[in-house]
Design an enzyme around this catalytic site. Structure first.
Site, mmCIF file in Angstrom:
data_model
loop_
_atom_site.group_PDB
_atom_site.id
_atom_site.type_symbol
_atom_site.label_atom_id
_atom_site.label_comp_id
_atom_site.label_asym_id
_atom_site.label_seq_id
_atom_site.Cartn_x
_atom_site.Cartn_y
_atom_site.Cartn_z
ATOM 1 N N GLU A 16 36.436 51.921 14.602
ATOM 2 C CA GLU A 16 36.828 52.910 15.409
ATOM 3 C C GLU A 16 38.047 54.024 14.706
ATOM 4 O OE1 GLU A 16 35.160 51.835 19.357
ATOM 5 O OE2 GLU A 16 35.413 50.127 18.573
ATOM 6 N N SER A 187 31.689 51.354 19.944
ATOM 7 C CA SER A 187 31.155 52.729 19.767
ATOM 8 C C SER A 187 29.655 52.680 19.097
ATOM 9 C CB SER A 187 31.425 53.147 19.148
ATOM 10 O OG SER A 187 33.266 53.692 19.590
ATOM 11 N N SER A 326 33.833 61.087 26.886
ATOM 12 C CA SER A 326 33.830 59.873 26.471
ATOM 13 C C SER A 326 33.264 59.599 28.297
ATOM 14 C CB SER A 326 35.350 58.934 26.596
ATOM 15 O OG SER A 326 35.397 59.195 25.081
#
Length: 355
Positions: A16, A187, A326
């Site tokens: 990530e 994720s 997000s």
């Protein structure tokens, strides 16, 4: 009184890495510059720490390493409280009042960076060593939350080389579909929805690219919901509940591929399109999970909601994404709380907890 120096950590050795760059850019650009002086600390994918003093837009573009970087190390001596920069044979200490570790996934959310900061005696935003480690390991966090009386998906955890015999024994009682995922991942990297037994081993191999410990979970009927939480102990602020509506397959984010929305097959409703009484039940459950896992500062609690409105635990992100798409900042903003207010509250809480 001078400004508070905030070391903003970004990048890191994790799948990530690129998500962290985007999140850090949001945090940096929303810091209250009248109160805080950011010290930008990039961690390259090879693990090298670098002091960055270049254009901010180069961070989310992942070009920050091409200029204006100076090698640094974090001083583990708590009396030093900062970084050591060496240029041309000359060393200089840089004091840090607090660190905001905007790192996602392994080596960022799993307790390792938190342990380093604890040794250095530097306050930091977010969950502590134990909480970070528990939340990062989905198997451990599920066991703790289940012990607290909250339903979790039925699951098994497997490590290392997995034989067909071992797999068959472990899958006794499971119905398809199931979800195979790295136990310590984020994720949606390495996650596969498996509809039939013949595809199970391939999904396990995919998950093992990200973590040798993998989990196999039952599929939960219903939708996914989430809560953003800010605070400590009984003093918790919860954003609006969000609700994920999947158009096909299952919800997964490939944040490096879908730059504008981060989504490939789903839409997110904020606030959730659910009765208020159900939303309050979701918030209460999320707060109970936050406390059970010893969380502090900021965290996003992800849950399932069944057709009969039972709330089931999914996972906790102890440093949720702060990209333009997000979920954490969107839930907070829907409740009237800006990213600037989030960062201010989180930093002040870190300083208070250190005292």
């Amino acid at each position: 009184m001078g400004k508070i120096t905030v070391g903003v950590l970004f990048g890191g050795q994790s799948s990530e890495h690129k998500v962290s760059l985007k999140s850090a850019h949001t945090i940096i650009t929303n810091l209250d510059r009248e109160k805080y002086e950011p010290i930008l600390i990039g961690i390259a994918e090879d693990g090298k720490w670098k002091l960055y003093d270049g254009p901010l837009e180069a961070i989310p573009q992942d070009t920050w390493e091409q200029s204006d970087c100076t090698p640094i190390v974090l001083l583990p001596d708590p009396s030093q409280h900062g970084l050591l920069k060496t240029v041309g044979g000359m060393s200089e200490k840089i004091h840090l009042d607090v660190v905001f570790p905007v790192l996602h996934g392994k080596n960022g959310e799993d307790g390792k960076i938190q342990s380093l900061l604890e040794l250095a005696g530097i306050p930091y935003v977010g969950c502590g060593v134990l909480s970070s480690a528990m939340c990062m390991d989905k198997d451990v966090s599920h066991r703790v939350v289940k012990e607290a009386g909250i339903r979790v998906p039925e699951s098994i955890a497997l490590t290392g080389a997995i034989s067909e015999e071992q797999l068959a024994k472990g899958m006794t009682g499971f119905n398809y579909p199931v979800f195979v995922k790295p136990v310590s991942g984020g994720s949606s990297y390495g996650v596969t929805k498996v509809e039939e037994e013949s595809k199970l081993m391939a999904a396990i191999r995919e998950a093992q690219k990200y973590d040798m410990k993998i989990g196999i979970e039952e599929g939960i009927d219903g939708c996914e919901v989430g809560c953003s939480i800010l605070g400590h102990g009984d003093d918790l602020t919860v954003g609006e509940v969000d609700q994920i509506v999947v158009t096909n397959g299952y919800f997964h984010i490939h944040q490096d591929m879908f730059k504008k929305t981060g989504l490939e097959n789903a839409s997110i409703h904020v606030p959730a399109q659910l009765p208020q009484v159900v939303q309050e039940k979701i918030k209460d459950t999320a707060k109970a999970i936050f406390r059970a896992l010893c969380c502090t500062g900021i965290a996003r609690v992800d849950l399932f909601l069944t057709p009969d409105n039972e709330v089931v635990f999914n996972e906790v992100n102890t440093m949720p994404g702060f990209t333009s798409y997000s979920r954490y900042p969107r839930m907070m903003e829907a409740a009237g709380i800006s990213v600037t207010e989030i960062t201010d509250h989180a930093i002040q809480l870190a300083l208070e907890n250190a005292n």
